[in-house]
Design a protein around this motif. Structure first.
Motif, PDB file in Angstrom:
ATOM      1  N   GLY A  37      73.970  66.832  68.287  1.00 16.10           N
ATOM      2  CA  GLY A  37      72.834  66.945  69.077  1.00 16.10           C
ATOM      3  C   GLY A  37      73.203  68.020  70.213  1.00 16.10           C
ATOM      4  N   ALA A  38      74.315  67.978  70.638  1.00 13.03           N
ATOM      5  CA  ALA A  38      74.709  68.737  71.858  1.00 13.03           C
ATOM      6  C   ALA A  38      74.881  70.101  71.159  1.00 13.03           C
ATOM      7  CB  ALA A  38      76.117  68.527  72.460  1.00 13.03           C
ATOM      8  N   MET A  39      75.370  70.251  70.048  1.00 17.91           N
ATOM      9  CA  MET A  39      75.524  71.794  69.349  1.00 17.91           C
ATOM     10  C   MET A  39      74.175  72.374  69.167  1.00 17.91           C
ATOM     11  SD  MET A  39      78.479  72.604  69.362  1.00 17.91           S
ATOM     12  CE  MET A  39      78.346  73.977  68.610  1.00 17.91           C
ATOM     13  N   THR A  40      73.096  71.482  68.854  1.00 18.65           N
ATOM     14  CA  THR A  40      71.670  72.217  68.699  1.00 18.65           C
ATOM     15  C   THR A  40      71.273  72.560  70.040  1.00 18.65           C
ATOM     16  OG1 THR A  40      70.962  70.477  66.966  1.00 18.65           O
ATOM     17  CG2 THR A  40      69.318  71.508  68.300  1.00 18.65           C
ATOM     18  N   LEU A  41      71.446  71.942  71.316  1.00 20.52           N
ATOM     19  CA  LEU A  41      71.402  72.297  72.560  1.00 20.52           C
ATOM     20  C   LEU A  41      71.939  73.631  72.908  1.00 20.52           C
ATOM     21  CD1 LEU A  41      71.075  68.962  74.494  1.00 20.52           C
ATOM     22  CD2 LEU A  41      69.203  70.460  73.872  1.00 20.52           C
ATOM     23  N   LYS A  42      73.516  73.536  72.537  1.00 16.53           N
ATOM     24  CA  LYS A  42      74.042  74.798  72.946  1.00 16.53           C
ATOM     25  C   LYS A  42      73.768  76.050  72.223  1.00 16.53           C
ATOM     26  CE  LYS A  42      78.523  73.860  73.362  1.00 16.53           C
ATOM     27  NZ  LYS A  42      80.087  73.731  73.029  1.00 16.53           N
ATOM     28  N   MET A  43      73.315  75.931  70.801  1.00 17.76           N
ATOM     29  CA  MET A  43      73.012  76.982  69.984  1.00 17.76           C
ATOM     30  C   MET A  43      71.711  77.726  70.680  1.00 17.76           C
ATOM     31  SD  MET A  43      75.534  77.768  67.782  1.00 17.76           S
ATOM     32  CE  MET A  43      76.787  76.805  67.093  1.00 17.76           C
ATOM     33  N   ALA A  44      70.836  76.751  70.925  1.00 21.18           N
ATOM     34  CA  ALA A  44      69.473  77.029  71.366  1.00 21.18           C
ATOM     35  C   ALA A  44      69.631  77.922  72.945  1.00 21.18           C
ATOM     36  CB  ALA A  44      68.451  76.060  71.478  1.00 21.18           C
ATOM     37  N   ALA A  45      70.240  77.116  73.770  1.00 17.85           N
ATOM     38  CA  ALA A  45      70.622  77.687  75.185  1.00 17.85           C
ATOM     39  C   ALA A  45      71.131  79.241  75.011  1.00 17.85           C
ATOM     40  CB  ALA A  45      71.424  76.670  75.851  1.00 17.85           C
ATOM     41  N   ALA A  46      72.138  79.354  74.038  1.00 19.61           N
ATOM     42  CA  ALA A  46      72.665  80.541  73.911  1.00 19.61           C
ATOM     43  C   ALA A  46      72.085  81.615  73.119  1.00 19.61           C
ATOM     44  CB  ALA A  46      74.200  80.470  73.367  1.00 19.61           C
ATOM     45  N   ASP A  54      64.807  71.351  78.727  1.00 17.86           N
ATOM     46  CA  ASP A  54      63.486  72.049  78.610  1.00 17.86           C
ATOM     47  C   ASP A  54      63.752  73.627  78.121  1.00 17.86           C
ATOM     48  OD1 ASP A  54      61.970  69.855  79.275  1.00 17.86           O
ATOM     49  OD2 ASP A  54      61.723  70.299  81.391  1.00 17.86           O
ATOM     50  N   LEU A  55      64.395  74.264  78.420  1.00 18.55           N
ATOM     51  CA  LEU A  55      64.641  75.599  78.133  1.00 18.55           C
ATOM     52  C   LEU A  55      65.229  75.835  76.690  1.00 18.55           C
ATOM     53  CD1 LEU A  55      65.145  78.685  78.823  1.00 18.55           C
ATOM     54  CD2 LEU A  55      67.449  78.068  79.537  1.00 18.55           C
ATOM     55  N   ALA A  56      66.133  74.850  76.266  1.00 18.19           N
ATOM     56  CA  ALA A  56      66.732  74.680  74.882  1.00 18.19           C
ATOM     57  C   ALA A  56      65.336  74.334  74.250  1.00 18.19           C
ATOM     58  CB  ALA A  56      67.580  73.877  74.913  1.00 18.19           C
ATOM     59  N   ASP A  57      64.542  73.439  74.471  1.00 17.78           N
ATOM     60  CA  ASP A  57      63.323  73.022  73.727  1.00 17.78           C
ATOM     61  C   ASP A  57      62.488  73.904  73.492  1.00 17.78           C
ATOM     62  OD1 ASP A  57      64.077  70.534  73.265  1.00 17.78           O
ATOM     63  OD2 ASP A  57      63.126  69.580  74.744  1.00 17.78           O
ATOM     64  N   GLU A  58      62.279  74.960  74.522  1.00 17.78           N
ATOM     65  CA  GLU A  58      61.467  76.139  74.388  1.00 17.78           C
ATOM     66  C   GLU A  58      61.861  76.976  73.235  1.00 17.78           C
ATOM     67  OE1 GLU A  58      60.432  77.902  77.991  1.00 17.78           O
ATOM     68  OE2 GLU A  58      59.578  76.256  78.786  1.00 17.78           O
ATOM     69  N   ARG A  59      63.272  77.185  73.034  1.00 19.07           N
ATOM     70  CA  ARG A  59      63.937  78.287  72.391  1.00 19.07           C
ATOM     71  C   ARG A  59      64.002  77.789  71.212  1.00 19.07           C
ATOM     72  NH1 ARG A  59      68.653  81.085  76.288  1.00 19.07           N
ATOM     73  NH2 ARG A  59      67.297  81.883  77.739  1.00 19.07           N
ATOM     74  N   LEU A  60      63.827  76.551  70.919  1.00 19.79           N
ATOM     75  CA  LEU A  60      63.831  75.729  69.489  1.00 19.79           C
ATOM     76  C   LEU A  60      62.345  75.625  69.069  1.00 19.79           C
ATOM     77  CD1 LEU A  60      66.147  72.928  70.185  1.00 19.79           C
ATOM     78  CD2 LEU A  60      66.624  74.519  68.278  1.00 19.79           C
ATOM     79  N   GLY A  61      61.469  76.130  69.943  1.00 17.22           N
ATOM     80  CA  GLY A  61      59.914  76.294  69.560  1.00 17.22           C
ATOM     81  C   GLY A  61      59.356  74.890  69.442  1.00 17.22           C
ATOM     82  N   ARG A  62      59.792  74.145  70.333  1.00 24.38           N
ATOM     83  CA  ARG A  62      59.143  72.765  70.460  1.00 24.38           C
ATOM     84  C   ARG A  62      58.945  72.239  71.969  1.00 24.38           C
ATOM     85  NH1 ARG A  62      64.309  70.045  67.184  1.00 24.38           N
ATOM     86  NH2 ARG A  62      65.805  69.921  68.817  1.00 24.38           N
ATOM     87  N   ALA A  63      58.492  73.092  72.648  1.00 26.33           N
ATOM     88  CA  ALA A  63      58.330  72.779  74.033  1.00 26.33           C
ATOM     89  C   ALA A  63      57.604  71.042  74.261  1.00 26.33           C
ATOM     90  CB  ALA A  63      57.517  73.881  74.813  1.00 26.33           C
TER      91      ALA A  63
END
Length: 354
Positions: free
Chosen positions: A63-72, A341-350
């Protein structure tokens, strides 16, 4: 907690496990998300108290890697592999370890390219050479084998960038004389020490390995026992070992102005992040601060970036953190929540919560 409890309470996509009687190894591959591309994350190798603990570690790290990839803003999803060893790695014969890596490669191949692995705690570029040699997709192979080499320097550079940005957020514009407490002196932690030393920072460090502590002391760092580091007064606390270091109780008492490190899942839960925010302690969320390694591996091996382009993108971690800090102030939320929240937006699921 049982394996069933872990899996049924997880929001990821897939968990695959395997036990091998011959080697005594227990394998876990957790794929959290493939929304941005194939899942990616390193292979962690260690002994666990139970197989349920191994599954818990794999799912949380995925789960942390999902956030890391999206944040970057990288075109990969989040995943993680864990190998629970029957004995300490140093006690395993070379052929025993190679067989474990061969089995690991077999497991990865069954996933058909939906998960790519790489080095992590307990594994190296040489190990990725072996895994790839058995036909499995692996980042971080040695340069001699056609890979991009260790991601540790890029991870450390990202942490250093995050330290500078976080220090500025609390009003420190020059790291000279800044008290930085580093927990963990592995490949990343030691490089963070080297970088901060060049800035003239006052370093307080710890590790369970006395040899690494001696090396840091030779660089001018003050060494404290492992159980003392959380009580040290510092301007920046940099956890670069294992996660789960800061729970609510630690967040209430830690004597620092900013928390910035490479350890994944440094907070035990969001409540710990809320407590840091209540106390006015800046948090550079680990999935942002530690993104340099992923930027290096995917930038070099997927996107074809040069070393200079990788360095530029790693420096961009500061911009991401500044956005996180602004969102936190405007929204009245913790830095952890703002980054998610920023990572969620980049994942397209705000509006969702990973």
């Amino acid at each position: 907690m049982s394996i069933e409890d872990v899996i049924t309470g997880w929001d990821g996509s897939l968990v695959a496990t395997r036990y091998d009687r011959e080697t005594g190894a227990f394998f876990v591959v957790a794929i959290h998300s493939r929304e941005r591309g194939p899942a990616a994350g390193g292979t962690r190798v260690k002994q666990y108290d139970s197989y349920a603990d191994a599954v818990t570690d794999a799912t949380r790290l995925a789960g942390a890697m999902t956030l890391k990839m999206a944040a970057a803003d990288l075109p990969m999803g989040g995943g993680k592999a864990v190998i629970a060893l029957p004995a300490p790695r140093r006690e395993l014969a070379d052929d025993h370890w190679r067989r474990i890596l061969e089995l690991h490669a077999e497991n990865l191949k069954t996933l058909g390219g939906s998960y790519w692995t790489g080095p992590d705690l307990g594994t190296s570029s040489a190990d990725m050479d072996v895994v790839c040699g058995f036909g499995a997709p692996a980042f971080g192979r040695s340069e001699a084998a056609g890979g991009s080499g260790s991601s540790a320097p890029a991870t450390a550079l990202g942490v250093h960038v995050a330290i500078v940005a976080s220090a500025a957020e609390v009003g420190i514009d020059d790291l000279a004389g800044c008290r930085i407490a580093v927990q963990g002196l592995g490949a990343v932690g030691m490089e963070v020490v080297e970088l901060a030393r060049k800035d003239g920072a006052h370093l307080i460090v710890t590790d369970i390995d006395p040899v690494l502590c001696e090396r840091a002391a030779a660089l001018g760092a003050e060494v404290v026992p492992p159980d003392a580091i959380l009580g040290v007064e510092s301007d920046v606390f940099s956890p670069c070992a294992v996660g789960g270091v800061i729970d609510v109780d630690v967040a209430r008492t830690i004597r620092t102005r900013a928390v910035v490190g490479s350890a994944n899942n440094v907070l035990t839960d969001t409540a710990a992040g809320d407590e840091l925010a209540r106390r006015g302690i800046v948090l550079a969320p680990d999935f942002v601060a530690s993104g340099g390694g992923a930027i290096h591996l995917i930038g070099r091996e997927v996107l074809g970036w040069t070393a200079e382009e990788v360095a530029t993108h790693v420096e961009g971690i500061a911009d991401t953190l500044r956005e996180v800090f602004v969102r936190s102030r405007v929204g009245g939320i913790s830095h952890d929540h703002a980054a998610r929240d920023l990572a969620d937006e980049r994942l397209g699921r705000a509006g969702s919560r990973v």
